[in-house]
Design an enzyme around this catalytic site. Structure first.
Site, PDB file in Angstrom:
ATOM      1  N   LYS A   1     -12.072 171.212 101.385  1.00 46.18           N
ATOM      2  CA  LYS A   1     -10.798 170.776 100.768  1.00 46.18           C
ATOM      3  C   LYS A   1     -10.746 169.249 100.707  1.00 46.18           C
ATOM      4  O   LYS A   1     -10.252 168.681  99.738  1.00 46.18           O
ATOM      5  CB  LYS A   1      -9.606 171.290 101.582  1.00 46.18           C
ATOM      6  CG  LYS A   1      -9.331 172.789 101.426  1.00 46.18           C
ATOM      7  CD  LYS A   1      -8.213 173.176 102.378  1.00 46.18           C
ATOM      8  CE  LYS A   1      -8.074 174.658 102.561  1.00 46.18           C
ATOM      9  NZ  LYS A   1      -6.932 175.241 101.900  1.00 46.18           N
TER      10      LYS A   1
ATOM     11  N   GLU B   1      -9.581 166.485 124.469  1.00 51.01           N
ATOM     12  CA  GLU B   1      -8.169 166.859 124.505  1.00 51.01           C
ATOM     13  C   GLU B   1      -8.010 168.133 125.318  1.00 51.01           C
ATOM     14  O   GLU B   1      -6.985 168.808 125.226  1.00 51.01           O
ATOM     15  CB  GLU B   1      -7.618 167.015 123.085  1.00 51.01           C
ATOM     16  CG  GLU B   1      -8.415 167.955 122.203  1.00 51.01           C
ATOM     17  CD  GLU B   1      -7.637 168.412 121.009  1.00 51.01           C
ATOM     18  OE1 GLU B   1      -6.627 169.099 121.223  1.00 51.01           O
ATOM     19  OE2 GLU B   1      -8.029 168.092 119.881  1.00 51.01           O
TER      20      GLU B   1
ATOM     21  N   THR C   1     -10.398 180.013 114.094  1.00 50.72           N
ATOM     22  CA  THR C   1     -10.851 178.616 114.140  1.00 50.72           C
ATOM     23  C   THR C   1     -11.068 178.139 115.582  1.00 50.72           C
ATOM     24  O   THR C   1     -11.049 176.936 115.849  1.00 50.72           O
ATOM     25  CB  THR C   1      -9.868 177.673 113.401  1.00 50.72           C
ATOM     26  OG1 THR C   1      -8.610 177.665 114.090  1.00 50.72           O
ATOM     27  CG2 THR C   1      -9.632 178.112 111.975  1.00 50.72           C
TER      28      THR C   1
ATOM     29  N   ASN D   1     -14.637 175.405 115.936  1.00 46.56           N
ATOM     30  CA  ASN D   1     -14.075 174.083 116.214  1.00 46.56           C
ATOM     31  C   ASN D   1     -14.445 173.650 117.621  1.00 46.56           C
ATOM     32  O   ASN D   1     -14.417 174.459 118.558  1.00 46.56           O
ATOM     33  CB  ASN D   1     -12.543 174.116 116.067  1.00 46.56           C
ATOM     34  CG  ASN D   1     -11.949 172.721 115.856  1.00 46.56           C
ATOM     35  OD1 ASN D   1     -12.645 171.724 115.958  1.00 46.56           O
ATOM     36  ND2 ASN D   1     -10.652 172.675 115.554  1.00 46.56           N
TER      37      ASN D   1
ATOM     38  N   SER E   1      -0.772 171.411 108.894  1.00 50.74           N
ATOM     39  CA  SER E   1      -1.886 170.599 109.414  1.00 50.74           C
ATOM     40  C   SER E   1      -2.967 170.417 108.351  1.00 50.74           C
ATOM     41  O   SER E   1      -3.576 169.348 108.255  1.00 50.74           O
ATOM     42  CB  SER E   1      -2.462 171.206 110.703  1.00 50.74           C
ATOM     43  OG  SER E   1      -3.242 172.361 110.438  1.00 50.74           O
TER      44      SER E   1
ATOM     45  N   CYS F   1      -8.441 165.429 118.086  1.00 44.67           N
ATOM     46  CA  CYS F   1      -9.876 165.451 117.738  1.00 44.67           C
ATOM     47  C   CYS F   1     -10.450 164.067 117.466  1.00 44.67           C
ATOM     48  O   CYS F   1     -11.635 163.933 117.153  1.00 44.67           O
ATOM     49  CB  CYS F   1     -10.108 166.336 116.521  1.00 44.67           C
ATOM     50  SG  CYS F   1      -9.592 168.021 116.785  1.00 44.67           S
TER      51      CYS F   1
ATOM     52  N   HIS G   1     -14.558 165.778 110.013  1.00 45.00           N
ATOM     53  CA  HIS G   1     -14.116 166.590 111.142  1.00 45.00           C
ATOM     54  C   HIS G   1     -13.943 168.007 110.587  1.00 45.00           C
ATOM     55  O   HIS G   1     -13.267 168.197 109.570  1.00 45.00           O
ATOM     56  CB  HIS G   1     -12.787 166.062 111.692  1.00 45.00           C
ATOM     57  CG  HIS G   1     -12.084 167.063 112.567  1.00 45.00           C
ATOM     58  ND1 HIS G   1     -12.687 167.612 113.670  1.00 45.00           N
ATOM     59  CD2 HIS G   1     -10.856 167.656 112.465  1.00 45.00           C
ATOM     60  CE1 HIS G   1     -11.852 168.479 114.225  1.00 45.00           C
ATOM     61  NE2 HIS G   1     -10.737 168.530 113.514  1.00 45.00           N
TER      62      HIS G   1
ATOM     63  N   SER H   1      -5.158 165.483 115.052  1.00 45.46           N
ATOM     64  CA  SER H   1      -3.765 165.851 114.793  1.00 45.46           C
ATOM     65  C   SER H   1      -2.809 164.982 115.589  1.00 45.46           C
ATOM     66  O   SER H   1      -3.136 164.477 116.660  1.00 45.46           O
ATOM     67  CB  SER H   1      -3.536 167.311 115.195  1.00 45.46           C
ATOM     68  OG  SER H   1      -4.053 168.154 114.207  1.00 45.46           O
TER      69      SER H   1
ATOM     70  N   ASP I   1      -9.657 191.224 105.722  1.00 43.35           N
ATOM     71  CA  ASP I   1     -10.862 191.309 104.902  1.00 43.35           C
ATOM     72  C   ASP I   1     -11.878 190.314 105.470  1.00 43.35           C
ATOM     73  O   ASP I   1     -11.556 189.121 105.590  1.00 43.35           O
ATOM     74  CB  ASP I   1     -10.480 190.952 103.455  1.00 43.35           C
ATOM     75  CG  ASP I   1     -11.680 190.988 102.517  1.00 43.35           C
ATOM     76  OD1 ASP I   1     -12.828 191.048 103.004  1.00 43.35           O
ATOM     77  OD2 ASP I   1     -11.445 190.951 101.297  1.00 43.35           O
TER      78      ASP I   1
HETATM   79  P1  HMG Z   1      -4.003 181.855 107.548  1.00 42.78           P
HETATM   80  O1  HMG Z   1      -2.594 181.635 107.154  1.00 42.78           O
HETATM   81  O2  HMG Z   1      -4.287 183.071 108.322  1.00 42.78           O
HETATM   82  O3  HMG Z   1      -4.966 181.885 106.318  1.00 42.78           O
HETATM   83  O4  HMG Z   1      -4.457 180.600 108.431  1.00 42.78           O
HETATM   84  P2  HMG Z   1      -4.649 181.737 104.764  1.00 42.78           P
HETATM   85  O5  HMG Z   1      -3.790 182.847 104.292  1.00 42.78           O
HETATM   86  O6  HMG Z   1      -4.213 180.338 104.475  1.00 42.78           O
HETATM   87  O7  HMG Z   1      -6.110 181.954 104.194  1.00 42.78           O
HETATM   88  C1  HMG Z   1      -7.135 181.052 104.491  1.00 42.78           C
HETATM   89  C2  HMG Z   1      -8.013 180.908 103.250  1.00 42.78           C
HETATM   90  O8  HMG Z   1      -8.697 182.163 103.035  1.00 42.78           O
HETATM   91  C3  HMG Z   1      -7.225 180.653 101.955  1.00 42.78           C
HETATM   92  O9  HMG Z   1      -8.021 179.786 101.174  1.00 42.78           O
HETATM   93  C4  HMG Z   1      -7.175 182.023 101.291  1.00 42.78           C
HETATM   94  O10 HMG Z   1      -7.032 181.967  99.883  1.00 42.78           O
HETATM   95  C5  HMG Z   1      -8.532 182.549 101.673  1.00 42.78           C
HETATM   96  P3  HMG Z   1      -7.420 178.361 100.689  1.00 42.78           P
HETATM   97  O11 HMG Z   1      -6.237 178.661  99.879  1.00 42.78           O
HETATM   98  O12 HMG Z   1      -7.009 177.616 101.977  1.00 42.78           O
HETATM   99  O13 HMG Z   1      -8.531 177.707  99.984  1.00 42.78           O
HETATM  100  N1  HMG Z   1      -8.664 184.015 101.620  1.00 42.78           N
HETATM  101  C6  HMG Z   1      -9.751 184.664 101.150  1.00 42.78           C
HETATM  102  N2  HMG Z   1     -10.907 184.184 100.625  1.00 42.78           N
HETATM  103  C7  HMG Z   1     -11.850 185.117 100.246  1.00 42.78           C
HETATM  104  N3  HMG Z   1     -11.645 186.455 100.349  1.00 42.78           N
HETATM  105  C8  HMG Z   1     -10.500 186.961 100.856  1.00 42.78           C
HETATM  106  C9  HMG Z   1      -9.490 186.038 101.281  1.00 42.78           C
HETATM  107  N4  HMG Z   1      -8.273 186.185 101.848  1.00 42.78           N
HETATM  108  C10 HMG Z   1      -7.763 184.934 102.029  1.00 42.78           C
HETATM  109  N5  HMG Z   1     -10.326 188.281 100.963  1.00 42.78           N
HETATM  110  C11 HMG Z   1      -5.219 178.442 109.054  1.00 42.78           C
HETATM  111  C12 HMG Z   1      -5.438 179.628 108.132  1.00 42.78           C
HETATM  112  C13 HMG Z   1      -6.359 177.428 108.852  1.00 42.78           C
HETATM  113  C14 HMG Z   1      -3.893 177.777 108.726  1.00 42.78           C
HETATM  114  C15 HMG Z   1      -5.216 178.936 110.530  1.00 42.78           C
HETATM  115  O14 HMG Z   1      -6.464 179.478 110.851  1.00 42.78           O
HETATM  116  C16 HMG Z   1      -4.874 177.854 111.541  1.00 42.78           C
HETATM  117  O15 HMG Z   1      -3.705 177.589 111.809  1.00 42.78           O
HETATM  118  N6  HMG Z   1      -5.896 177.191 112.173  1.00 42.78           N
HETATM  119  C17 HMG Z   1      -5.695 176.132 113.150  1.00 42.78           C
HETATM  120  C18 HMG Z   1      -5.234 174.833 112.540  1.00 42.78           C
HETATM  121  C19 HMG Z   1      -6.315 174.089 111.816  1.00 42.78           C
HETATM  122  O16 HMG Z   1      -7.508 174.314 112.004  1.00 42.78           O
HETATM  123  N7  HMG Z   1      -5.916 173.097 110.996  1.00 42.78           N
HETATM  124  C20 HMG Z   1      -6.865 172.262 110.271  1.00 42.78           C
HETATM  125  C21 HMG Z   1      -6.325 170.868 109.976  1.00 42.78           C
HETATM  126  S1  HMG Z   1      -5.724 170.068 111.447  1.00 42.78           S
HETATM  127  C22 HMG Z   1      -7.167 169.528 112.265  1.00 42.78           C
HETATM  128  O17 HMG Z   1      -8.235 169.510 111.709  1.00 42.78           O
HETATM  129  C23 HMG Z   1      -7.029 169.104 113.695  1.00 42.78           C
HETATM  130  C24 HMG Z   1      -7.460 170.138 114.709  1.00 42.78           C
HETATM  131  O18 HMG Z   1      -8.871 170.194 114.785  1.00 42.78           O
HETATM  132  C25 HMG Z   1      -6.853 169.794 116.078  1.00 42.78           C
HETATM  133  C26 HMG Z   1      -7.017 168.398 116.651  1.00 42.78           C
HETATM  134  O19 HMG Z   1      -7.022 167.385 115.973  1.00 42.78           O
HETATM  135  O20 HMG Z   1      -7.038 168.336 117.883  1.00 42.78           O
HETATM  136  C27 HMG Z   1      -6.974 171.533 114.384  1.00 42.78           C
END
Ligand code: HMG
Length: 389
Positions: A242, A79, A152, A275, A201, A111, A233, A308, A29
């Site tokens: 969040k 990184e 992302t 990102n 994460s 990051c 970040h 991370s 969606d």
């Molecule tokens: P996912 O499992 O596909 O998504 O991965 P989900 O099922 O958790 O859904 C995401 C959100 O969309 C949820 O909201 C759902 O409810 C919502 P939340 O519960 O989180 O508030 N949703 C909807 N909303 C409106 N209409 C809809 C609908 N359907 C669902 N129809 C995930 C999401 C971020 C986990 C994935 O993309 C991922 O793994 N990303 C990479 C990791 C990441 O960015 N982590 C962030 C923290 S770590 C960090 O910041 C460090 C980093 O930058 C690296 C570094 O430091 O080098 C990553």
């Protein structure tokens, strides 16, 4: 004496992918990506750009004869390193024709690398007020096609000049940091894509934010009432929301509204770029100072940096008189608006054209890339960079 960011600039490649189109192609969606993740567009990095060229394309916008004569420290936070030994900072110093009498090196902690650089640069300039430092945050965020992290992805570079009596923001030295060995996201040497435990994460990010924010308040006796904006970040915009939500109950209704508005101004550019790992917090800072016209000189901005693995830091700065620059904002908008939209198959083909990690010569066609600095390939295991204008 005040020390902080005197100039800031950004570069991202001239192509992007619409998150609505990506969602459709992945049978999701679109609101999951647009609202649930908060991402509208994502920059796509061609194989002719890497962290060195993106940093050079960003930094050349703010290097002039005056600061060129004063910069003797170049710290490159990344990184997405291009060599296990030689730092991206040395290539950058050459491309920008900075003085050889410069300390140039790379910092790495996911990051967090650019924040480490910024804090080191601040301390250095505090001791040597007649000198300036160039600090870079540049990365390519890659998770892979058809992965949960795909929405992302993104990439680009932020360049910052750190000086005494800065025009944009000065840092008051108030800071709280926290580190712990955690496997939430990492990038093993054999691959250009990250390995991530996505939901874990997210939790670690919020926990580190709460930990550093609480520590910050204990150290400083300041509270949420003292901040005019809190920026984060932003691996994706919803992640910052969040974080913000975790502390909003501490604020009055008026302060909550103010911080939410500031957050939305501070995530406008990130929503369009995706990102960029080390640079993401500083792209948010740029977005805030370009777009939030409620900000006043002297206002305190809180910044949460997260890398991370993991390292977090919460610190504050005060807005300085030259923070708004209409030309910089115009340049930024032109860069974002003139990017070419890719179809999903075009994006997939560019994603797959990224060089694999292997030995041997590589010749890249740079004719489709209009950037001033480009990566032309590898010859005899040496990277070939061009300055074309
Ligand atoms: P996912 O499992 O596909 O998504 O991965 P989900 O099922 O958790 O859904 C995401 C959100 O969309 C949820 O909201 C759902 O409810 C919502 P939340 O519960 O989180 O508030 N949703 C909807 N909303 C409106 N209409 C809809 C609908 N359907 C669902 N129809 C995930 C999401 C971020 C986990 C994935 O993309 C991922 O793994 N990303 C990479 C990791 C990441 O960015 N982590 C962030 C923290 S770590 C960090 O910041 C460090 C980093 O930058 C690296 C570094 O430091 O080098 C990553």
């Amino acid at each position: 004496m005040k020390v902080g960011i005197d100039a800031i600039s950004f570069y991202t490649p001239a192509m992007y992918l619409s998150m609505e189109q990506l969602a459709k192609a992945r049978n999701e969606d679109p609101n999951k990506y647009l609202i649930g993740i908060g991402q509208q567009e994502q920059s796509v990095v061609p194989n002719t750009q890497d962290v060195v060229t993106m940093a050079a394309n960003a930094a050349e916008q703010i290097i002039n004869d005056d600061n060129r004569a004063k910069i003797d420290l170049v710290i490159f936070g990344t990184e997405s390193g291009i060599d296990n030994s030689k730092s991206a900072a040395i290539y950058l110093q050459t491309l920008l024709e900075l003085s050889p009498r410069t300390r140039a090196f790379e910092t790495k902690q996911a990051c967090y690398g650019a924040t480490a650089g910024l804090q080191m640069a601040r301390d250095y300039v505090q001791l040597h007020p007649d000198k300036q430092a160039l600090v870079i945050g540049a990365d390519v965020a890659r998770y892979g096609l058809n992965t949960p992290g795909e929405v992302t992805q993104g990439g680009g570079a932020v360049a910052m000049i750190v000086s005494a009596n800065p025009r944009i923001i000065s840092f008051d030295g108030n800071s709280a940091f926290y580190s712990k060995d955690i496997m939430d996201f990492w990038r093993p040497l054999h691959t250009t894509e990250a390995i991530v435990d996505g939901h874990y994460s997210n939790d670690v990010y919020v926990n580190f934010f709460k930990e550093t924010w609480n520590q910050y308040q204990q150290i400083t006796d300041l509270s949420i009432a003292d901040l005019s904006a809190m920026i984060f970040h932003l691996p994706y915009p919803k992640m910052g929301i969040k974080g913000l939500r975790a502390v909003l109950p501490e604020a009055t209704p008026d302060k909550q509204a103010e911080l939410k508005t500031a957050f939305s101004f501070g995530s406008m550019y990130n929503k369009r770029v995706g990102n960029l790992y080390t640079g993401s917090l500083y792209l948010s800072l740029l977005s805030l100072i370009d777009n939030d016209d409620h900000l006043k000189v002297g206002d305190t901005v809180g910044l949460f940096s997260y890398g991370s693995g993991a390292q977090g830091e919460f610190f504050t700065g005060q807005v300085e008189a030259g923070f708004f620059d209409a030309n910089r904002k115009q340049r930024m908008q032109t860069m974002l608006n003139s990017r070419r939209q890719l179809s999903v198959p075009e994006y997939e083909s560019i994603f797959n054209s990224w060089p694999k990690i292997k030995a041997g010569d590589l010749i890249l066609s740079v004719s489709d890339d209009d950037a001033k600095f480009v990566f032309a390939g590898v010859k005899d295991d040496q990277r070939q960079y061009l300055n074309r204008k």
